[in-house]
Design a protein around this motif. Sequence first.
Motif, PDB file in Angstrom:
ATOM      1  N   ARG A 129       0.809  -1.222   0.000  1.00 13.18           N
ATOM      2  CA  ARG A 129       0.000   0.000   0.000  1.00 13.18           C
ATOM      3  C   ARG A 129       0.839   1.267   0.000  1.00 13.18           C
ATOM      4  N   LEU A 130       1.975   1.252   0.677  1.00 10.94           N
ATOM      5  CA  LEU A 130       2.760   2.478   0.809  1.00 10.94           C
ATOM      6  C   LEU A 130       3.206   3.056  -0.541  1.00 10.94           C
ATOM      7  N   PRO A 131       3.744   2.264  -1.470  1.00  8.71           N
ATOM      8  CA  PRO A 131       4.108   2.844  -2.776  1.00  8.71           C
ATOM      9  C   PRO A 131       2.891   3.401  -3.531  1.00  8.71           C
ATOM     10  N   ALA A 132       1.751   2.746  -3.374  1.00  7.77           N
ATOM     11  CA  ALA A 132       0.545   3.231  -4.056  1.00  7.77           C
ATOM     12  C   ALA A 132       0.117   4.589  -3.504  1.00  7.77           C
ATOM     13  N   LEU A 133       0.229   4.776  -2.208  1.00  5.12           N
ATOM     14  CA  LEU A 133      -0.111   6.068  -1.617  1.00  5.12           C
ATOM     15  C   LEU A 133       0.828   7.160  -2.123  1.00  5.12           C
ATOM     16  N   GLU A 134       2.108   6.822  -2.233  1.00  4.64           N
ATOM     17  CA  GLU A 134       3.062   7.813  -2.736  1.00  4.64           C
ATOM     18  C   GLU A 134       2.742   8.189  -4.178  1.00  4.64           C
ATOM     19  N   ARG A 135       2.418   7.196  -4.997  1.00  2.32           N
ATOM     20  CA  ARG A 135       2.052   7.499  -6.388  1.00  2.32           C
ATOM     21  C   ARG A 135       0.793   8.353  -6.456  1.00  2.32           C
ATOM     22  N   GLY A 136      -0.086   8.218  -5.469  1.00  3.63           N
ATOM     23  CA  GLY A 136      -1.318   9.000  -5.438  1.00  3.63           C
ATOM     24  C   GLY A 136      -1.145  10.392  -4.874  1.00  3.63           C
ATOM     25  N   GLY A 137       0.058  10.770  -4.518  1.00  2.00           N
ATOM     26  CA  GLY A 137       0.313  12.137  -4.074  1.00  2.00           C
ATOM     27  C   GLY A 137       0.374  12.329  -2.569  1.00  2.00           C
ATOM     28  N   VAL A 138       0.276  11.256  -1.799  1.00  3.99           N
ATOM     29  CA  VAL A 138       0.398  11.368  -0.346  1.00  3.99           C
ATOM     30  C   VAL A 138       1.854  11.671   0.001  1.00  3.99           C
ATOM     31  N   THR A 139       2.062  12.651   0.869  1.00  2.00           N
ATOM     32  CA  THR A 139       3.424  13.031   1.249  1.00  2.00           C
ATOM     33  C   THR A 139       3.806  12.550   2.648  1.00  2.00           C
ATOM     34  N   LEU A 140       2.799  12.141   3.428  1.00  2.00           N
ATOM     35  CA  LEU A 140       3.070  11.631   4.777  1.00  2.00           C
ATOM     36  C   LEU A 140       2.041  10.566   5.131  1.00  2.00           C
ATOM     37  N   THR A 141       2.525   9.399   5.523  1.00  2.00           N
ATOM     38  CA  THR A 141       1.662   8.334   6.036  1.00  2.00           C
ATOM     39  C   THR A 141       2.026   8.074   7.484  1.00  2.00           C
ATOM     40  N   ILE A 142       1.011   8.041   8.332  1.00  2.00           N
ATOM     41  CA  ILE A 142       1.202   7.759   9.753  1.00  2.00           C
ATOM     42  C   ILE A 142       0.492   6.449  10.070  1.00  2.00           C
ATOM     43  N   ILE A 143       1.230   5.492  10.631  1.00  2.00           N
ATOM     44  CA  ILE A 143       0.682   4.172  10.921  1.00  2.00           C
ATOM     45  C   ILE A 143       0.516   4.008  12.433  1.00  2.00           C
ATOM     46  N   ASP A 144      -0.721   3.761  12.833  1.00  2.00           N
ATOM     47  CA  ASP A 144      -1.046   3.506  14.235  1.00  2.00           C
ATOM     48  C   ASP A 144      -1.110   1.993  14.449  1.00  2.00           C
ATOM     49  N   THR A 145      -0.369   1.482  15.414  1.00  2.00           N
ATOM     50  CA  THR A 145      -0.262   0.041  15.601  1.00  2.00           C
ATOM     51  C   THR A 145      -0.931  -0.406  16.899  1.00  2.00           C
ATOM     52  N   ALA A 146      -1.166  -1.706  16.985  1.00  2.00           N
ATOM     53  CA  ALA A 146      -1.718  -2.293  18.203  1.00  2.00           C
ATOM     54  C   ALA A 146      -0.630  -2.391  19.270  1.00  2.00           C
ATOM     55  N   SER A 147      -1.060  -2.568  20.508  1.00  2.00           N
ATOM     56  CA  SER A 147      -0.101  -2.792  21.588  1.00  2.00           C
ATOM     57  C   SER A 147       0.606  -4.132  21.377  1.00  2.00           C
ATOM     58  N   GLY A 148       1.806  -4.234  21.906  1.00  2.00           N
ATOM     59  CA  GLY A 148       2.564  -5.471  21.748  1.00  2.00           C
ATOM     60  C   GLY A 148       3.355  -5.474  20.449  1.00  2.00           C
TER      61      GLY A 148
END
Length: 257
Positions: A70-89
């Motif tokens: 997904r990350l390369p696709a977001l960059e191709r779509g013009g996204v300049t910052l992706t923030i990933i929220d993760t589960a505990s552990g």
Amino acid sequence: MHTIVLATQKGGSGKSTLAIGLALAAQQAGHNVRLIETDKQGTLSKWQCRRGLAEPLVEPIYNPADIENRLPALERGGVTLTIIDTASGITAATTAAIRHADMTLIPARPSIADIEATAATLGVIKAWKKPFAYILNQTPLRGQRIDAAASTLSDDAGYDLFDVVAQPFVVMRNDHQDALTAGLAVSEFAPSGKSADEMRDLWRWVETRLNCAVPAEEEIVAVPEFPILLRERLQSIQPPSSLPTWADTNPSWDACL
């Protein structure tokens, strides 16, 4: 495109609230931002439902392989910052997110339990040789406990305080929880408030480090034993009797999201 991951072993550290706050601060600074949620608890998705279709949008992704795709696709779509929220552990999705991160942020409250809980996350980050920083979150307004926690985090990570402990510290205020309930970020809910100022300053600190990030140790290391050099430092942390407890601050029901 830059990718930031918020990760820590312990629940209740405020990953989701920080992800939202940083996303809106970055968006207001001119970035095209996307939030990815790997936590099946769904805090970000529920926030998006209350918010509607206003940017930044939240994408739930639970399969580790899908993060990489997904990350390369977001960059191709013009996204300049992706923030990933993760589960505990330490989950497979969290490990995959850290592997592809430009920087991992480790939230920790100023308590010995939170500090000890960062060890496993730090081990994964160092294993992938990724830049990282701690965010001291949900702190009281002032007190020796905050300085002791910040010093312990930086010492145990093996780096200078100003390189790996983000500034400013994020004070526990009701604006964060009220904004979350309203489907807003704190910089939208109370744009002139102290919490909004802190979040904008925090984003500026993070953005600066993204452009000159502090790398982890070059060699691949095993997950360190608990606690990382903490036993000798326990005496330096004053007992909490001189400071308000979390209960004294009367946090709302979702204060630890």
